[in-house]
Motif scaffolding. Structure first.
Motif, short mmCIF file in Angstrom:
data_model
loop_
_atom_site.label_atom_id
_atom_site.label_comp_id
_atom_site.label_asym_id
_atom_site.label_seq_id
_atom_site.Cartn_x
_atom_site.Cartn_y
_atom_site.Cartn_z
N SER A 1 29.94 34.89 39.17
CA SER A 1 28.59 34.87 40.40
C SER A 1 29.18 35.69 41.47
O SER A 1 30.31 35.72 41.67
CB SER A 1 28.08 33.71 40.59
OG SER A 1 28.81 32.65 41.26
N ALA A 2 28.34 35.86 42.31
CA ALA A 2 28.61 36.46 43.53
C ALA A 2 29.54 35.51 44.56
O ALA A 2 30.52 36.02 44.97
CB ALA A 2 27.40 37.01 44.50
N ASP A 3 29.41 34.31 44.43
CA ASP A 3 30.17 33.24 45.04
C ASP A 3 31.92 33.25 44.52
O ASP A 3 32.70 32.98 45.17
CB ASP A 3 29.71 31.84 44.74
CG ASP A 3 28.31 31.63 45.63
OD1 ASP A 3 28.30 32.34 46.62
OD2 ASP A 3 27.80 30.85 45.25
N THR A 4 31.99 33.69 43.26
CA THR A 4 33.40 33.76 42.72
C THR A 4 34.05 34.66 43.67
O THR A 4 35.48 34.43 43.67
CB THR A 4 33.07 34.15 41.19
OG1 THR A 4 32.22 33.36 40.38
CG2 THR A 4 34.60 34.07 40.47
N GLY B 1 40.73 31.86 31.83
CA GLY B 1 42.02 31.84 32.64
C GLY B 1 41.64 31.03 34.07
O GLY B 1 42.65 30.63 34.62
N ALA B 2 40.55 31.04 34.36
CA ALA B 2 39.97 30.04 35.60
C ALA B 2 40.57 30.53 36.75
O ALA B 2 41.32 31.27 36.88
CB ALA B 2 39.93 28.67 35.33
N VAL B 3 40.06 30.01 37.96
CA VAL B 3 40.67 30.03 39.33
C VAL B 3 41.90 29.46 39.42
O VAL B 3 42.76 29.90 40.09
CB VAL B 3 39.66 29.44 40.26
CG1 VAL B 3 40.28 29.75 41.57
CG2 VAL B 3 38.36 30.27 39.99
N ALA B 4 42.29 28.53 38.49
CA ALA B 4 43.62 27.78 38.65
C ALA B 4 44.92 28.71 38.30
O ALA B 4 45.80 28.26 38.34
CB ALA B 4 43.58 26.48 37.91
N GLY B 5 44.36 29.80 37.61
CA GLY B 5 45.50 30.82 37.16
C GLY B 5 46.07 30.70 35.68
O GLY B 5 47.10 31.50 35.46
N GLY B 6 45.13 30.18 34.71
CA GLY B 6 45.53 30.34 33.45
C GLY B 6 45.29 31.51 32.87
O GLY B 6 44.75 32.61 33.52
N GLY B 7 45.62 31.87 31.42
CA GLY B 7 45.47 33.29 31.16
C GLY B 7 44.25 33.58 30.46
O GLY B 7 43.70 32.51 29.96
N TYR C 1 34.91 43.98 41.38
CA TYR C 1 34.25 44.49 42.56
C TYR C 1 33.06 43.69 42.78
O TYR C 1 32.53 42.89 41.68
CB TYR C 1 33.88 46.05 42.22
CG TYR C 1 34.74 46.74 41.85
CD1 TYR C 1 35.45 47.81 42.99
CD2 TYR C 1 35.43 46.76 40.85
CE1 TYR C 1 36.48 48.71 42.70
CE2 TYR C 1 36.60 47.83 40.23
CZ TYR C 1 36.76 48.84 41.36
OH TYR C 1 37.97 49.55 40.88
N LEU C 2 32.30 43.69 43.82
CA LEU C 2 31.13 42.93 44.30
C LEU C 2 30.16 43.63 44.65
O LEU C 2 29.81 43.94 45.77
CB LEU C 2 31.50 42.01 44.92
CG LEU C 2 30.37 40.96 45.30
CD1 LEU C 2 29.86 40.24 43.76
CD2 LEU C 2 30.60 39.82 46.18
#
Length: 255
Positions: free
Chosen positions: A128-131, A94-100, A187-188
């Motif tokens: 990762s935590a940065d995500t 899905g990635a950050v760009a919004g795909g499914g 959650y982180l």
């Protein structure tokens, strides 16, 4: 191309001169795009490691039998360049760009409850935590995300019911698996990193807690009459089971 695909193509020197100039211009005026560029340029996550499981599970013999002309299918991950792996990641994660969140499976494979956990594990392997660390902490934003997930998944979810003691809630989002909605509530954990509660619809019936490990992550999964649930993270199994138990109690009677 999505923003991420465009960045990867730029990094792999696969754009023409005009497209390169357009990327460089966008870097100067779009801070979010610039931050994503820096992340992907320095990202040390191995796409090959994350998606080896998918390559191993590919129905090679069936694909061979469906070829109209003689040929040989080589299971050699080295033949896949970074951009092809990234395209797979966009489809699956899905990635950050919004795909499914999508997996290319036959209908028989997609019906297996085991496959959705494999796909989620592939997706979470990239986290990762940065995500999650830079996501909005605005309570109104989080409440809106949860309300949208609750509506689509047909679950009366609440912000309070999804809280885990000592582990901040970061995001609720909707993905897609086998043409059905899949909810991810992330959650982180300050010590162990990202954790996710994932939910999809099912008609397989109720099951009790079960445990497994995938790609170095622990999973606790169970099902109600209408929903399948899983909690995944790098926490020790006993601790993750406690977290799953807390979330299950808040979900009792739902679905």
């Amino acid at each position: 191309m999505s923003a991420d695909e465009l960045i990867v193509a730029y990094l792999d020197d696969e754009l023409d001169a005009a497209a390169k100039l357009a990327v460089e211009d966008r870097l100067n005026r779009d801070s979010a795009f610039s931050e994503r560029f820096e992340f992907l340029a320095s990202n040390s996550v191995s796409m090959r490691a994350a998606f080896t499981a998918l390559l191993d599970e590919a129905p090679v013999e069936r694909m061979k039998s469906n070829l109209s002309a003689p040929g040989e299918i080589k299971q050699n991950a080295a033949l896949l360049d970074r951009r092809r792996f990234f395209a797979a990641a966009c489809l699956i994660a899905g990635a950050v760009a919004g795909g499914g969140l999508v997996r290319l499976l036959s209908s028989g494979e997609a019906a297996s409850s085991q496959n959705w956990r494999a796909v989620v594990a592939d997706y979470m392997q990239l986290y990762s935590a940065d995500t999650l660390s830079n996501l909005s902490d605005d309570p109104a934003v989080k409440a809106d995300q949860i309300a949208r997930v609750a509506s689509v998944m047909e679950l009366p979810l609440t912000t309070q019911g999804l809280m885990i003691s000592g582990i901040p809630f970061k995001r609720a989002q909707l993905l897609t698996f086998n043409k059905k909605p899949l909810a991810q509530i992330a959650y982180l954990d300050p010590k162990y990193g990202p954790i996710a509660l994932c939910v999809t619809h099912t008609s397989a019936g109720k099951t009790d807690f079960q445990k497994e490990e995938r790609l170095g992550m622990n999973i606790i999964f169970w099902a109600s009459a209408d929903h399948s649930f899983m909690v995944i993270g790098r926490n020790p199994p006993d601790q993750l089971e406690e977290i799953a138990g807390q979330l299950q109690r808040s979900l009792n009677g739902l679905g």
